[in-house]
Design an enzyme around this catalytic site. Structure first.
Site, PDB file in Angstrom:
ATOM      1  N   SER A  22      50.070  33.376  29.243  1.00  0.00           N
ATOM      2  CA  SER A  22      48.977  32.613  28.659  1.00  0.00           C
ATOM      3  C   SER A  22      47.634  33.044  29.257  1.00  0.00           C
ATOM      4  CB  SER A  22      49.202  31.113  28.893  1.00  0.00           C
ATOM      5  OG  SER A  22      49.360  30.862  30.273  1.00  0.00           O
ATOM      6  N   THR A 154      62.377  34.612  39.039  1.00  0.00           N
ATOM      7  CA  THR A 154      61.678  33.795  40.031  1.00  0.00           C
ATOM      8  C   THR A 154      61.634  32.322  39.585  1.00  0.00           C
ATOM      9  OG1 THR A 154      59.517  34.219  39.014  1.00  0.00           O
ATOM     10  CG2 THR A 154      60.245  35.750  40.737  1.00  0.00           C
ATOM     11  N   ASN A 156      61.975  28.128  39.851  1.00  0.00           N
ATOM     12  CA  ASN A 156      61.938  27.086  40.871  1.00  0.00           C
ATOM     13  C   ASN A 156      63.315  26.412  40.928  1.00  0.00           C
ATOM     14  OD1 ASN A 156      62.039  25.145  38.758  1.00  0.00           O
ATOM     15  ND2 ASN A 156      59.804  25.001  38.660  1.00  0.00           N
ATOM     16  N   SER A 193      60.740  27.649  45.121  1.00  0.00           N
ATOM     17  CA  SER A 193      60.527  26.382  45.833  1.00  0.00           C
ATOM     18  C   SER A 193      61.762  25.507  45.697  1.00  0.00           C
ATOM     19  CB  SER A 193      59.292  25.652  45.302  1.00  0.00           C
ATOM     20  OG  SER A 193      59.424  25.389  43.918  1.00  0.00           O
ATOM     21  N   ILE A 224      51.557  21.430  51.446  1.00  0.00           N
ATOM     22  CA  ILE A 224      50.130  21.109  51.409  1.00  0.00           C
ATOM     23  C   ILE A 224      49.987  19.903  50.485  1.00  0.00           C
ATOM     24  CG2 ILE A 224      47.844  21.921  50.705  1.00  0.00           C
ATOM     25  CD1 ILE A 224      48.726  24.755  51.457  1.00  0.00           C
ATOM     26  N   PRO A 225      49.408  18.801  50.951  1.00  0.00           N
ATOM     27  CA  PRO A 225      49.386  17.581  50.143  1.00  0.00           C
ATOM     28  C   PRO A 225      48.357  17.646  49.013  1.00  0.00           C
ATOM     29  CG  PRO A 225      48.251  17.211  52.213  1.00  0.00           C
ATOM     30  CD  PRO A 225      48.781  18.614  52.275  1.00  0.00           C
ATOM     31  N   ALA A 226      48.656  18.463  48.021  1.00  0.00           N
ATOM     32  CA  ALA A 226      47.782  18.598  46.853  1.00  0.00           C
ATOM     33  C   ALA A 226      48.605  19.238  45.738  1.00  0.00           C
ATOM     34  CB  ALA A 226      46.565  19.463  47.182  1.00  0.00           C
ATOM     35  N   ASP A 233      52.509  31.381  38.597  1.00  0.00           N
ATOM     36  CA  ASP A 233      52.143  32.664  37.969  1.00  0.00           C
ATOM     37  C   ASP A 233      51.657  33.646  39.031  1.00  0.00           C
ATOM     38  OD1 ASP A 233      52.537  31.269  35.506  1.00  0.00           O
ATOM     39  OD2 ASP A 233      50.512  30.477  35.660  1.00  0.00           O
TER      40      ASP A 233
END
Length: 308
Positions: A22, A154, A156, A193, A224-226, A233
């Site tokens: 995309s 790849t 998750n 992940s 990382i808290p975000a 990608d």
């Protein structure tokens, strides 16, 4: 006489990548997230934009166009008519319809008829955290037709479960899912992940010969808290870039990719905070351009731990 196409006549040492993903006018997802890092790592990259949207779909609204399978094939025919279809790598990410995915499979066949050694790196984007965000019928096309022709996958955790029909609740389950995927086709699998008992990790697996057990490893990744867009990608493009430079050492390639990505994510969070914005309040656009040194020359801070 027409001048030669230099990317074919004098190819870069690294390779020539066709990337079907995309595209957003603003922000970094899909090809906008994948092309620039590969170029920094020395690749010639030719993008085909499967969609062209004003911005990613996480905003309140978006506008744009969607490429269909017939239009994709027209672009391939245009390249072929001018002898421009020689690629070392094909990279694909989010694909929204069965018809487009079927055309991508025709593209794989066409590219391999020209270069039988073509490496197909597939990020089978289907969903995350227990939710599908593609039509259900896409899952079976990925499982039955795409996985067998991919060189590297790849997924998750959720996508690996969808492709194998196998629940991943432990590191051993993650390794077994890689084994199931190797048996179906790809020699390299990176589950990018996995959350096990609150810890985030990557599990990689490289089956160097069909009759051999794969070499497997994990990398523990700090949370990382975000929430970020475009990271999957970017991660797949970095794995393509580094695994081609270290074809026999997927662990090293993954260390470099993870280290680049983590540096970029930390910079993104820090920059939002500097602008007075709480990074936990919505999804963040990644700081890709500002992180180019971390992409080109990552400091390896995350090490692969080999499984026996």
């Amino acid at each position: 006489m027409a001048p030669p196409v230099l990317s074919l006549a004098l190819p870069s040492e690294t390779g020539r990548v066709l990337s079907i993903q995309s595209h957003t006018v603003q922000g970094y997802v899909g090809n906008k997230s994948a092309v620039f890092p590969l170029q920094l790592l020395g690749y010639d990259v030719d993008p085909i934009n499967s969609v062209q949207f004003s911005n990613h779909t996480g905003y309140p609204s978006f506008k744009g166009q969607v490429l269909n399978g017939q239009q994709l094939w027209e672009l391939i025919e245009g390249l072929e008519a001018n002898d421009l279809l020689y690629y070392t790598h094909l990279l694909t990410g989010y694909i929204g319809s069965v018809s487009f995915l079927n055309t991508v499979l025709e593209v794989v066949n066409k590219l391999r008829s020209i270069n039988p050694k073509l490496i197909y790196v597939c990020d089978p984007v289907m969903g995350d955290e227990g939710k599908l965000y593609v039509p259900q019928e896409l899952v079976s096309v990925y499982r039955e037709r795409v996985v067998p022709v991919a060189s590297m996958l790849t997924p998750n955790q959720f996508e690996a479960e969808q492709l194998t029909g196998f629940r991943i609740c432990s590191e051993g389950d993650g390794r077994e899912a890689c084994n199931i995927l190797h048996a179906a086709g790809p020699s390299k699998v990176v589950i990018t992940s996995i959350v096990i008992e609150g810890s985030l990790l990557l599990i990689g697996s490289h089956q160097k010969k069909r009759d051999q057990s794969p070499e497997q490893f994990k990398i523990i990744i700090p949370k990382i808290p975000a929430y970020f867009t475009g990271t999957g990608d970017l991660m797949t493009s970095l794995l393509l870039g580094w695994s081609n430079k270290y074809p026999d050492n997927l662990g090293k390639a993954a260390e470099l990719a993870v280290s680049s990505l983590q540096a970029l994510l930390q910079r993104t969070v820090n920059d939002y905070r500097s602008a007075g914005y709480d990074p936990q309040s919505s999804s963040l656009e990644i700081r890709l351009i500002q992180s180019q040194d971390d992409i080109r020359n990552p400091q390896v801070k995350f090490k692969a731990e080999k499984y026996n």
